[in-house]
Motif scaffolding. Structure first.
Motif, PDB file in Angstrom:
ATOM      1  N   LEU A  77       0.832  -1.209   0.000  1.00 29.09           N
ATOM      2  CA  LEU A  77       0.000   0.000   0.000  1.00 29.09           C
ATOM      3  C   LEU A  77       0.864   1.257   0.000  1.00 29.09           C
ATOM      4  CD1 LEU A  77      -2.786  -1.012   2.560  1.00 29.09           C
ATOM      5  CD2 LEU A  77      -2.997  -0.851   0.083  1.00 29.09           C
ATOM      6  N   GLY A  78       1.887   1.270   0.848  1.00 28.40           N
ATOM      7  CA  GLY A  78       2.755   2.443   0.909  1.00 28.40           C
ATOM      8  C   GLY A  78       3.533   2.672  -0.369  1.00 28.40           C
ATOM      9  N   ALA A  79       4.034   1.584  -0.964  1.00 31.06           N
ATOM     10  CA  ALA A  79       4.805   1.725  -2.200  1.00 31.06           C
ATOM     11  C   ALA A  79       3.922   2.172  -3.358  1.00 31.06           C
ATOM     12  CB  ALA A  79       5.490   0.408  -2.536  1.00 31.06           C
ATOM     13  N   SER A  80       2.652   1.756  -3.380  1.00 33.17           N
ATOM     14  CA  SER A  80       1.740   2.203  -4.438  1.00 33.17           C
ATOM     15  C   SER A  80       1.569   3.716  -4.409  1.00 33.17           C
ATOM     16  CB  SER A  80       0.387   1.508  -4.290  1.00 33.17           C
ATOM     17  OG  SER A  80       0.516   0.108  -4.394  1.00 33.17           O
ATOM     18  N   LEU A  81       1.528   4.274  -3.210  1.00 30.45           N
ATOM     19  CA  LEU A  81       1.442   5.733  -3.083  1.00 30.45           C
ATOM     20  C   LEU A  81       2.792   6.396  -3.319  1.00 30.45           C
ATOM     21  CD1 LEU A  81      -0.807   5.893   0.119  1.00 30.45           C
ATOM     22  CD2 LEU A  81      -1.521   6.238  -2.246  1.00 30.45           C
ATOM     23  N   MET A  82       3.881   5.704  -2.939  1.00 28.60           N
ATOM     24  CA  MET A  82       5.209   6.291  -3.056  1.00 28.60           C
ATOM     25  C   MET A  82       5.653   6.438  -4.506  1.00 28.60           C
ATOM     26  SD  MET A  82       7.590   7.620  -1.261  1.00 28.60           S
ATOM     27  CE  MET A  82       7.062   7.055   0.368  1.00 28.60           C
ATOM     28  N   VAL A  83       5.051   5.675  -5.418  1.00 28.89           N
ATOM     29  CA  VAL A  83       5.420   5.783  -6.833  1.00 28.89           C
ATOM     30  C   VAL A  83       5.231   7.212  -7.330  1.00 28.89           C
ATOM     31  CG1 VAL A  83       4.784   5.029  -9.156  1.00 28.89           C
ATOM     32  CG2 VAL A  83       4.993   3.362  -7.335  1.00 28.89           C
ATOM     33  N   LEU A  84       4.143   7.849  -6.903  1.00 30.12           N
ATOM     34  CA  LEU A  84       3.880   9.234  -7.315  1.00 30.12           C
ATOM     35  C   LEU A  84       4.895  10.196  -6.726  1.00 30.12           C
ATOM     36  CD1 LEU A  84      -0.007   9.411  -7.047  1.00 30.12           C
ATOM     37  CD2 LEU A  84       1.339   9.793  -9.111  1.00 30.12           C
ATOM     38  N   LEU A 132      -8.521  -1.279  -4.739  1.00 27.29           N
ATOM     39  CA  LEU A 132      -9.592  -0.746  -5.579  1.00 27.29           C
ATOM     40  C   LEU A 132     -10.653  -0.039  -4.736  1.00 27.29           C
ATOM     41  CD1 LEU A 132     -10.922  -0.581  -8.396  1.00 27.29           C
ATOM     42  CD2 LEU A 132     -12.009  -2.774  -7.898  1.00 27.29           C
ATOM     43  N   VAL A 133     -11.035  -0.639  -3.611  1.00 25.76           N
ATOM     44  CA  VAL A 133     -12.044  -0.025  -2.742  1.00 25.76           C
ATOM     45  C   VAL A 133     -11.519   1.275  -2.142  1.00 25.76           C
ATOM     46  CG1 VAL A 133     -13.321  -0.326  -0.584  1.00 25.76           C
ATOM     47  CG2 VAL A 133     -13.205  -2.195  -2.243  1.00 25.76           C
ATOM     48  N   ILE A 134     -10.278   1.266  -1.658  1.00 26.59           N
ATOM     49  CA  ILE A 134      -9.706   2.474  -1.057  1.00 26.59           C
ATOM     50  C   ILE A 134      -9.649   3.614  -2.069  1.00 26.59           C
ATOM     51  CG2 ILE A 134      -7.603   3.458  -0.093  1.00 26.59           C
ATOM     52  CD1 ILE A 134      -7.061   0.785   1.243  1.00 26.59           C
ATOM     53  N   VAL A 135      -9.181   3.288  -3.271  1.00 30.83           N
ATOM     54  CA  VAL A 135      -9.044   4.332  -4.303  1.00 30.83           C
ATOM     55  C   VAL A 135     -10.407   4.900  -4.678  1.00 30.83           C
ATOM     56  CG1 VAL A 135      -8.456   4.679  -6.727  1.00 30.83           C
ATOM     57  CG2 VAL A 135      -6.848   3.536  -5.211  1.00 30.83           C
ATOM     58  N   ASN A 136     -11.405   4.036  -4.851  1.00 27.25           N
ATOM     59  CA  ASN A 136     -12.726   4.514  -5.249  1.00 27.25           C
ATOM     60  C   ASN A 136     -13.417   5.281  -4.133  1.00 27.25           C
ATOM     61  OD1 ASN A 136     -13.737   3.409  -8.089  1.00 27.25           O
ATOM     62  ND2 ASN A 136     -12.405   1.865  -7.204  1.00 27.25           N
ATOM     63  N   VAL A 137     -13.216   4.854  -2.891  1.00 28.79           N
ATOM     64  CA  VAL A 137     -13.816   5.593  -1.774  1.00 28.79           C
ATOM     65  C   VAL A 137     -13.210   6.989  -1.656  1.00 28.79           C
ATOM     66  CG1 VAL A 137     -13.980   5.665   0.744  1.00 28.79           C
ATOM     67  CG2 VAL A 137     -14.522   3.561  -0.469  1.00 28.79           C
ATOM     68  N   VAL A 154      -4.366  10.384 -10.724  1.00 28.50           N
ATOM     69  CA  VAL A 154      -3.732   9.907  -9.493  1.00 28.50           C
ATOM     70  C   VAL A 154      -4.148   8.462  -9.193  1.00 28.50           C
ATOM     71  CG1 VAL A 154      -3.557  10.262  -6.999  1.00 28.50           C
ATOM     72  CG2 VAL A 154      -3.529  12.233  -8.547  1.00 28.50           C
ATOM     73  N   THR A 155      -5.440   8.200  -9.300  1.00 28.69           N
ATOM     74  CA  THR A 155      -5.932   6.875  -8.929  1.00 28.69           C
ATOM     75  C   THR A 155      -5.432   5.793  -9.880  1.00 28.69           C
ATOM     76  OG1 THR A 155      -7.968   7.289 -10.189  1.00 28.69           O
ATOM     77  CG2 THR A 155      -7.987   7.805  -7.836  1.00 28.69           C
ATOM     78  N   ILE A 156      -5.324   6.106 -11.161  1.00 27.16           N
ATOM     79  CA  ILE A 156      -4.897   5.079 -12.108  1.00 27.16           C
ATOM     80  C   ILE A 156      -3.422   4.720 -11.914  1.00 27.16           C
ATOM     81  CG2 ILE A 156      -4.187   6.577 -14.014  1.00 27.16           C
ATOM     82  CD1 ILE A 156      -5.587   4.593 -15.898  1.00 27.16           C
ATOM     83  N   VAL A 157      -2.619   5.683 -11.439  1.00 25.14           N
ATOM     84  CA  VAL A 157      -1.224   5.366 -11.131  1.00 25.14           C
ATOM     85  C   VAL A 157      -1.152   4.378  -9.960  1.00 25.14           C
ATOM     86  CG1 VAL A 157       0.943   6.319 -10.265  1.00 25.14           C
ATOM     87  CG2 VAL A 157      -0.298   7.508 -12.066  1.00 25.14           C
ATOM     88  N   ILE A 158      -1.939   4.632  -8.934  1.00 21.41           N
ATOM     89  CA  ILE A 158      -1.948   3.739  -7.774  1.00 21.41           C
ATOM     90  C   ILE A 158      -2.437   2.346  -8.162  1.00 21.41           C
ATOM     91  CG2 ILE A 158      -2.925   3.386  -5.478  1.00 21.41           C
ATOM     92  CD1 ILE A 158      -3.093   6.429  -5.228  1.00 21.41           C
ATOM     93  N   GLN A 159      -3.523   2.295  -8.945  1.00 22.60           N
ATOM     94  CA  GLN A 159      -4.070   1.000  -9.354  1.00 22.60           C
ATOM     95  C   GLN A 159      -3.136   0.262 -10.313  1.00 22.60           C
ATOM     96  OE1 GLN A 159      -8.039   2.644 -10.545  1.00 22.60           O
ATOM     97  NE2 GLN A 159      -8.825   0.947  -9.349  1.00 22.60           N
ATOM     98  N   SER A 160      -2.348   0.982 -11.080  1.00 17.59           N
ATOM     99  CA  SER A 160      -1.404   0.329 -11.995  1.00 17.59           C
ATOM    100  C   SER A 160      -0.154  -0.137 -11.272  1.00 17.59           C
ATOM    101  CB  SER A 160      -1.017   1.300 -13.118  1.00 17.59           C
ATOM    102  OG  SER A 160      -2.149   1.689 -13.863  1.00 17.59           O
TER     103      SER A 160
END
Length: 411
Positions: free
Chosen positions: A79-86, A292-297, A347-353
């Motif tokens: 989870l942290g690394a998905s956000l850290m990519v940005l 997916l749920v976190i990003v959509n919420v 932003v969300t598509i980067v995290i999901q990718s």
């Protein structure tokens, strides 16, 4: 009788290599008894002098040369690394995501808007005899334009997912590539990625067409039984589609990563994804679903107040009820809403990718000891040794100008 020989320290030695003399004992000075023999004590044993004690080595954490530590990942790390990519490399991630999402959104809106406007104009100018034909043509045109918009979105999303996968892979070994570097690394693989997206889209369209066709045939019967069975068919089709999307979507979640990072052909990338997920289905499915749920919420929390404020803003910008002013106010609010939606979507598509790419690397660490290969590559590169092959490439990898395939790469 005392000993007149000079005393030397235990760690000193004479010039001729003789052993050092022992210090005079108390018995030789004050009595006639012999000095007791002193047995040597090995360093590190209990009772040894402090200067001989060797320190106990402590635990050393796994290295973290870049985005993630080089060991199997936990949920928090993913989870942290998905956000850290940005945050780690914003220009090629958020910048490219914003550009691609803007092109897709503008292209879709322009196409659907043109088709809708032309269809409405034809419907208003049509005669009663041509009304049915024009209505059917209008419906077909709207469906085709919507499908084209979906296809454009899938192509843009596929390209972005491939680039983000490469960013995750290179960031894991501490590299920070610019837009040109990522684009060069993606050359030769975007066609396969778009082809995979096209296969997914065709499967979805065929599934929808089959369910819709069966339901329409049942509805055409006209009686109560036909309507009931038609509704039941639609509900069953939706449930089956949901199950297949969750099941196949999880097993094929690593196909883009295998295509881009490992540079495999499409057929091998599909089997590669299936083999990596096998035995870890529920963990992979749970993490992807949670993200997916976190990003959509979070996206809904941001966009819902904007929609409410947009509706209120139209009335505030046009208090007199003028039609022209109301149209201008609606247009301004609509454009602002679209812009904010594109930014949030970028932003969300980067995290999901990033999440599937991280899970792909994590599964290779768990099943293949891939963390050792990554650590060996990083250590050799830091030491200036460039003979170690790229650990991501295998015997089946497609060569590229950026990273050629190496025959002895880990399989």
């Amino acid at each position: 009788m005392s000993d007149n020989s000079p005393w030397q320290s235990p760690d000193s030695s004479s010039a001729d290599g003789a052993q050092p003399l022992a210090p005079p004992s108390a018995s030789s000075a004050y009595g006639t008894g012999a000095a007791p023999a002193i047995a040597p004590v090995a360093p590190g044993t209990p009772g040894a002098p402090s200067q001989y004690t060797t320190p106990t080595p402590g635990w050393t954490p796994p290295p973290k040369p870049g985005l993630i530590p080089l060991h199997p990942l936990g949920l928090g790390t993913i989870l942290g690394a998905s956000l850290m990519v940005l945050r780690r490399n914003p220009r090629p991630t958020f910048g490219l995501s914003l550009l691609i999402m803007s092109l897709v959104t503008v292209g879709s809106l322009v196409l659907v808007g043109i088709v809708s406007f032309a269809s409405a104009e034809r419907a208003l100018s049509a005669t009663e005899a041509d009304a049915a034909t024009i209505e059917a043509g209008t419906t077909a045109g709207l469906i085709l334009s919507a499908l084209f918009a979906v296809a454009l979105s899938l192509v843009g999303g596929a390209i972005l997912q491939g680039i983000i996968s490469l960013e995750v892979a290179r960031g894991t070994v501490g590299e920070r590539l610019r837009v040109r570097g990522l684009w060069n690394a993606a050359k030769g693989r975007l066609g396969a990625l778009i082809g995979w997206s096209a296969l997914v889209m065709i499967a979805v369209i065929v599934g929808i067409a089959v369910v819709a066709g069966v339901s329409v045939l049942l509805f055409a019967l006209g009686d109560t039984a036909g309507i009931v069975f038609g509704v039941l068919t639609m509900i069953a089709g939706f449930l089956v589609a949901l199950f297949l999307a969750a099941w196949l979507g999880t097993f094929f979640a690593f196909v883009p990563s295998a295509l881009m990072i490992e540079r495999l052909p499409l057929r091998l990338a599909i089997s590669r994804s299936w083999s990596l997920v096998r035995g870890n289905f529920w963990r992979t499915f749970g993490i992807l679903l949670l993200i997916l749920v976190i990003v959509n919420v979070v996206s809904s929390v941001v966009t819902t107040p904007l929609s409410v404020l947009g509706g209120l803003g139209a009335g505030l910008l046009n208090p007199t009820g003028n039609e022209e002013a109301g149209f201008v106010a609606f247009l301004v609010i609509y454009i602002v809403t679209i812009v904010l939606s594109v930014v949030i979507g970028a932003v969300t598509i980067v995290i999901q990718s990033a999440a599937p790419a991280l899970l792909y690397i994590d599964m290779r660490m768990r099943k293949e000891g891939f963390d050792l290969e990554l650590a060996r590559f990083v250590e050799a590169r830091n030491a200036g040794d460039h003979s170690v092959p790229d650990p991501y490439l295998t015997l089946n990898s497609t060569p590229s100008r950026a990273q050629p395939a190496v025959p002895n790469a880990a399989s």
